[in-house]
Design a protein around this motif. Sequence first.
Motif, PDB file in Angstrom:
ATOM      1  N   ARG A 182       0.810  -1.221   0.000  1.00 59.21           N
ATOM      2  CA  ARG A 182       0.000   0.000   0.000  1.00 59.21           C
ATOM      3  C   ARG A 182       0.841   1.267   0.000  1.00 59.21           C
ATOM      4  NH1 ARG A 182      -2.721   1.474   5.553  1.00 59.21           N
ATOM      5  NH2 ARG A 182      -0.980   1.136   6.948  1.00 59.21           N
ATOM      6  N   GLY A 183       2.157   1.109   0.050  1.00 62.94           N
ATOM      7  CA  GLY A 183       3.030   2.274   0.016  1.00 62.94           C
ATOM      8  C   GLY A 183       2.993   3.062   1.307  1.00 62.94           C
ATOM      9  N   PHE A 184       3.153   2.370   2.423  1.00 63.18           N
ATOM     10  CA  PHE A 184       3.084   3.022   3.728  1.00 63.18           C
ATOM     11  C   PHE A 184       4.398   2.811   4.470  1.00 63.18           C
ATOM     12  CE2 PHE A 184       1.984   2.824   8.318  1.00 63.18           C
ATOM     13  CZ  PHE A 184       1.527   4.129   8.476  1.00 63.18           C
ATOM     14  N   ILE A 185       4.941   3.900   5.022  1.00 61.44           N
ATOM     15  CA  ILE A 185       6.141   3.821   5.851  1.00 61.44           C
ATOM     16  C   ILE A 185       5.733   4.205   7.263  1.00 61.44           C
ATOM     17  CG2 ILE A 185       8.478   4.696   6.237  1.00 61.44           C
ATOM     18  CD1 ILE A 185       8.492   5.446   3.213  1.00 61.44           C
ATOM     19  N   PRO A 186       5.671   3.205   8.171  1.00 60.26           N
ATOM     20  CA  PRO A 186       5.229   3.520   9.536  1.00 60.26           C
ATOM     21  C   PRO A 186       6.251   4.389  10.272  1.00 60.26           C
ATOM     22  CG  PRO A 186       5.981   1.246   9.404  1.00 60.26           C
ATOM     23  CD  PRO A 186       6.027   1.803   8.012  1.00 60.26           C
ATOM     24  N   ARG A 187       5.753   5.104  11.275  1.00 62.43           N
ATOM     25  CA  ARG A 187       6.607   5.956  12.098  1.00 62.43           C
ATOM     26  C   ARG A 187       7.418   5.078  13.048  1.00 62.43           C
ATOM     27  NH1 ARG A 187       6.406   7.979  17.119  1.00 62.43           N
ATOM     28  NH2 ARG A 187       7.366   9.974  17.506  1.00 62.43           N
ATOM     29  N   ILE A 188       8.688   5.394  13.175  1.00 64.27           N
ATOM     30  CA  ILE A 188       9.554   4.703  14.131  1.00 64.27           C
ATOM     31  C   ILE A 188      10.069   5.770  15.089  1.00 64.27           C
ATOM     32  CG2 ILE A 188      11.622   3.303  14.465  1.00 64.27           C
ATOM     33  CD1 ILE A 188      11.236   2.335  11.557  1.00 64.27           C
ATOM     34  N   ASP A 189       9.773   5.588  16.382  1.00 61.20           N
ATOM     35  CA  ASP A 189      10.181   6.617  17.338  1.00 61.20           C
ATOM     36  C   ASP A 189      11.664   6.486  17.697  1.00 61.20           C
ATOM     37  OD1 ASP A 189      10.446   4.671  19.335  1.00 61.20           O
ATOM     38  OD2 ASP A 189       8.565   5.174  20.322  1.00 61.20           O
ATOM     39  N   ALA A 190      12.143   7.360  18.541  1.00 57.40           N
ATOM     40  CA  ALA A 190      13.555   7.413  18.916  1.00 57.40           C
ATOM     41  C   ALA A 190      14.040   6.129  19.571  1.00 57.40           C
ATOM     42  CB  ALA A 190      13.805   8.606  19.839  1.00 57.40           C
ATOM     43  N   ASP A 191      13.121   5.386  20.182  1.00 58.00           N
ATOM     44  CA  ASP A 191      13.488   4.128  20.836  1.00 58.00           C
ATOM     45  C   ASP A 191      13.410   2.938  19.879  1.00 58.00           C
ATOM     46  OD1 ASP A 191      13.872   5.417  23.296  1.00 58.00           O
ATOM     47  OD2 ASP A 191      11.737   5.244  23.777  1.00 58.00           O
ATOM     48  N   GLY A 192      13.059   3.192  18.626  1.00 51.33           N
ATOM     49  CA  GLY A 192      12.967   2.122  17.645  1.00 51.33           C
ATOM     50  C   GLY A 192      11.630   1.402  17.627  1.00 51.33           C
ATOM     51  N   VAL A 193      10.647   1.940  18.336  1.00 55.96           N
ATOM     52  CA  VAL A 193       9.323   1.338  18.382  1.00 55.96           C
ATOM     53  C   VAL A 193       8.541   1.764  17.138  1.00 55.96           C
ATOM     54  CG1 VAL A 193       7.148   1.199  19.668  1.00 55.96           C
ATOM     55  CG2 VAL A 193       9.326   1.310  20.900  1.00 55.96           C
ATOM     56  N   ILE A 194       7.980   0.770  16.453  1.00 56.37           N
ATOM     57  CA  ILE A 194       7.225   1.027  15.224  1.00 56.37           C
ATOM     58  C   ILE A 194       5.774   1.330  15.582  1.00 56.37           C
ATOM     59  CG2 ILE A 194       6.417   0.016  13.058  1.00 56.37           C
ATOM     60  CD1 ILE A 194       8.955  -1.739  13.100  1.00 56.37           C
ATOM     61  N   ASP A 195       5.278   2.435  15.036  1.00 57.46           N
ATOM     62  CA  ASP A 195       3.884   2.832  15.244  1.00 57.46           C
ATOM     63  C   ASP A 195       3.195   2.838  13.885  1.00 57.46           C
ATOM     64  OD1 ASP A 195       1.440   3.951  15.798  1.00 57.46           O
ATOM     65  OD2 ASP A 195       2.229   5.751  16.776  1.00 57.46           O
ATOM     66  N   ARG A 196       2.393   1.809  13.622  1.00 55.66           N
ATOM     67  CA  ARG A 196       1.721   1.689  12.327  1.00 55.66           C
ATOM     68  C   ARG A 196       0.430   2.504  12.255  1.00 55.66           C
ATOM     69  NH1 ARG A 196       4.788  -2.786  11.926  1.00 55.66           N
ATOM     70  NH2 ARG A 196       5.637  -3.084   9.848  1.00 55.66           N
ATOM     71  N   SER A 197       0.075   3.189  13.333  1.00 53.72           N
ATOM     72  CA  SER A 197      -1.130   4.019  13.283  1.00 53.72           C
ATOM     73  C   SER A 197      -0.854   5.348  12.588  1.00 53.72           C
ATOM     74  CB  SER A 197      -1.680   4.251  14.687  1.00 53.72           C
ATOM     75  OG  SER A 197      -0.772   5.019  15.453  1.00 53.72           O
ATOM     76  N   ILE A 198       0.426   5.729  12.491  1.00 58.87           N
ATOM     77  CA  ILE A 198       0.799   6.942  11.777  1.00 58.87           C
ATOM     78  C   ILE A 198       2.051   6.662  10.955  1.00 58.87           C
ATOM     79  CG2 ILE A 198      -0.226   8.595  13.378  1.00 58.87           C
ATOM     80  CD1 ILE A 198       2.495   8.975  14.639  1.00 58.87           C
ATOM     81  N   GLY A 199       2.252   7.466   9.953  1.00 55.48           N
ATOM     82  CA  GLY A 199       3.427   7.291   9.097  1.00 55.48           C
ATOM     83  C   GLY A 199       3.264   8.104   7.829  1.00 55.48           C
ATOM     84  N   ASN A 200       4.048   7.771   6.825  1.00 56.30           N
ATOM     85  CA  ASN A 200       4.026   8.494   5.554  1.00 56.30           C
ATOM     86  C   ASN A 200       3.608   7.569   4.425  1.00 56.30           C
ATOM     87  OD1 ASN A 200       5.072  10.956   6.627  1.00 56.30           O
ATOM     88  ND2 ASN A 200       7.086   9.978   6.717  1.00 56.30           N
ATOM     89  N   MET A 201       2.829   8.113   3.524  1.00 57.62           N
ATOM     90  CA  MET A 201       2.437   7.360   2.339  1.00 57.62           C
ATOM     91  C   MET A 201       3.459   7.616   1.231  1.00 57.62           C
ATOM     92  SD  MET A 201      -0.156   5.703   3.341  1.00 57.62           S
ATOM     93  CE  MET A 201      -0.663   4.912   1.825  1.00 57.62           C
ATOM     94  N   THR A 202       3.741   6.591   0.469  1.00 63.77           N
ATOM     95  CA  THR A 202       4.645   6.674  -0.667  1.00 63.77           C
ATOM     96  C   THR A 202       4.083   5.758  -1.749  1.00 63.77           C
ATOM     97  OG1 THR A 202       6.965   6.484  -1.355  1.00 63.77           O
ATOM     98  CG2 THR A 202       6.171   4.848   0.224  1.00 63.77           C
ATOM     99  N   LEU A 203       4.853   5.448  -2.747  1.00 64.86           N
ATOM    100  CA  LEU A 203       4.392   4.532  -3.776  1.00 64.86           C
ATOM    101  C   LEU A 203       4.584   3.086  -3.321  1.00 64.86           C
ATOM    102  CD1 LEU A 203       5.804   6.314  -6.932  1.00 64.86           C
ATOM    103  CD2 LEU A 203       3.410   6.129  -6.254  1.00 64.86           C
ATOM    104  N   PRO A 204       3.755   2.181  -3.835  1.00 59.41           N
ATOM    105  CA  PRO A 204       3.934   0.765  -3.509  1.00 59.41           C
ATOM    106  C   PRO A 204       5.300   0.266  -3.980  1.00 59.41           C
ATOM    107  CG  PRO A 204       1.801   1.136  -4.559  1.00 59.41           C
ATOM    108  CD  PRO A 204       2.583   2.415  -4.678  1.00 59.41           C
ATOM    109  N   ASN A 205       5.782  -0.795  -3.356  1.00 64.01           N
ATOM    110  CA  ASN A 205       7.047  -1.429  -3.717  1.00 64.01           C
ATOM    111  C   ASN A 205       6.870  -2.166  -5.045  1.00 64.01           C
ATOM    112  OD1 ASN A 205       8.896  -3.795  -3.863  1.00 64.01           O
ATOM    113  ND2 ASN A 205       9.676  -2.954  -1.952  1.00 64.01           N
TER     114      ASN A 205
END
Length: 134
Positions: free
Chosen positions: A43-66
Amino acid sequence: MLTNNVSTLKLGGIEYPFKCDLIVLEKVQEKYEDLVKVEDGLRGFIPRIDADGVIDRSIGNMTLPNVGMVCQILTWMVEEGIEITGSEIEVPDPNFWKRQDELTLSELGIIVYTDFEECIGGRGRKKKTTKPKK
């Protein structure tokens, strides 16, 4: 044969049956390992990764599909569609999807993502229940 729920994609005057099922998911999992990362790639989604390396898939950036992921998985889905329907057409390789000019990457990504998401039991899918025989 089990021809229910097989979709078709028409390119160059040829209808390609396709289906994402557990056979396809097994191939996806063997190649890419993490189905959640595949979902993001399709779906072309890059999830947010916080400073501690925890992945948050509820927010992030949209890009093109792989591109590679979309084309490889679509090839497996068409292969499965052909197997299920008994179609006589040849299974195109991933480069076929990359070279065609009728559908954009985003359109191909939506096709693959929609079937993939339904197969993994994604959002909005109603669970089917089977009643035991008496």
